[in-house]
Enzyme design. Sequence first.
Site, PDB file in Angstrom:
ATOM      1  N   SER A  35       0.858  -1.173   0.000  1.00 24.13           N
ATOM      2  CA  SER A  35       0.000   0.000   0.000  1.00 24.13           C
ATOM      3  C   SER A  35       0.900   1.230   0.000  1.00 24.13           C
ATOM      4  O   SER A  35       1.968   1.217   0.616  1.00 24.13           O
ATOM      5  CB  SER A  35      -0.892  -0.026   1.256  1.00 24.13           C
ATOM      6  OG  SER A  35      -2.081   0.686   1.046  1.00 24.13           O
ATOM      7  N   LYS A  89     -14.728  -5.281  -5.964  1.00 24.09           N
ATOM      8  CA  LYS A  89     -15.652  -4.676  -6.915  1.00 24.09           C
ATOM      9  C   LYS A  89     -15.427  -3.174  -6.936  1.00 24.09           C
ATOM     10  O   LYS A  89     -15.046  -2.633  -5.898  1.00 24.09           O
ATOM     11  CB  LYS A  89     -17.108  -5.010  -6.592  1.00 24.09           C
ATOM     12  CG  LYS A  89     -17.587  -4.722  -5.174  1.00 24.09           C
ATOM     13  CD  LYS A  89     -17.805  -3.379  -4.623  1.00 24.09           C
ATOM     14  CE  LYS A  89     -18.375  -2.231  -5.297  1.00 24.09           C
ATOM     15  NZ  LYS A  89     -18.529  -1.070  -4.344  1.00 24.09           N
ATOM     16  N   ASP A 167     -20.660   3.449  -7.307  1.00 22.58           N
ATOM     17  CA  ASP A 167     -19.800   2.593  -6.466  1.00 22.58           C
ATOM     18  C   ASP A 167     -20.669   1.731  -5.543  1.00 22.58           C
ATOM     19  O   ASP A 167     -20.510   0.510  -5.519  1.00 22.58           O
ATOM     20  CB  ASP A 167     -18.783   3.426  -5.676  1.00 22.58           C
ATOM     21  CG  ASP A 167     -17.969   2.542  -4.753  1.00 22.58           C
ATOM     22  OD1 ASP A 167     -17.021   1.888  -5.222  1.00 22.58           O
ATOM     23  OD2 ASP A 167     -18.310   2.461  -3.551  1.00 22.58           O
TER      24      ASP A 167
END
Length: 307
Positions: A35, A89, A167
């Site tokens: 990250s 997703k 979203d």
Amino acid sequence: MVVRIGLVGLGKIARDQHLPVIEASPAFDLVAVASPHTRLEHRPGYLTIEAMLAAHPEIQAVALCQPPQARFSAARAALEAGKHVFLEKPPGATLSELSILAQIARERGVRLFASWHSRFAAGVEPARAWLAGRRVRRVEIEWREDVRHWHPGQAWIWEAGGLGVFDPGINALSIATAVLPRPFFLTAARLSFPMNRAAPIAAELAFTDFAGTEIVADFDWRQTGPQSWDIRMETDDGTLLLSKGGGALSIDGAAQDLPPEGEYRGLYDRFAHLIATGADDFDVTPLQHVADAFLRGERILVDAFED
Ligand code: NAP
């Protein structure tokens, strides 16, 4: 077999769901994370997926939890290194990039999982089974939530490719595409863009199928007070209501008994199954409907939005 996994993108969903579910799963062993700014205390951390994979060749699979605009390059790096890939997703920012990823996965003989967590909500499979033998006449989707509460400070979600209200709205589409007996397609859409943002804050959508079923959806991020994640389906034999994002189900007003919430446990069980059996689960239909809304939809400008 325990699958050695790396996780990329240590944000809200990684912390709330992926990390605890991986830790609790007998099928996966978390090796490292990557990250740009965030680290874990108890696992090695890297700035990029490339650095993580170079340092840990024992990693067999990765879960990609960064914003969708950054997912393609990470997925490609992982697939080309021969790793199985779990895509959060939406699986990507464009449909074409997903075709390319699917092709690389086929060539490398590894699994590429387009995950849709809402499909693993407790009411979804019972709803699909109940609808299977019935004629659906009308579907109303209402996905209205407060963006300030659910997405505070998420700059990427308002940028191009971040999808804005789609979203969360794509979760409703992932359920509808899983439970409705027939494929459907968009006929009209109205997308409301705040004048200072590149993604919509609200969307009204109309779909139909070859039997003429009326399907309407109302996605809105300006909802304060009670939030709604509901799908109502009228059939020739009663009305089904999926509420709480698929976590509650009633038929003709009677609440159905469902197992406790386990969306992400279901996703990781599925990923383990795909890896063990070599099966595929790569359905991009929900993103296709969103792309159609951007292609076919009318665009209106609304008040500027500030966090
Ligand atoms: P988020 O809280 O904004 O976290 C995203 C994280 O991705 C950031 O913390 C950032 O890490 C990292 N990141 C940003 N650019 C990156 C890059 N180029 N490479 C690697 N990592 C990068 O977002 P989120 O809510 O977790 O959502 C992430 C994805 O999960 C989205 O696709 C969303 O639709 C999906 N999802 C979210 C939820 C939810 O409830 N939030 C639920 C289901 C699915 P640093 O902190 O290190 O900068």
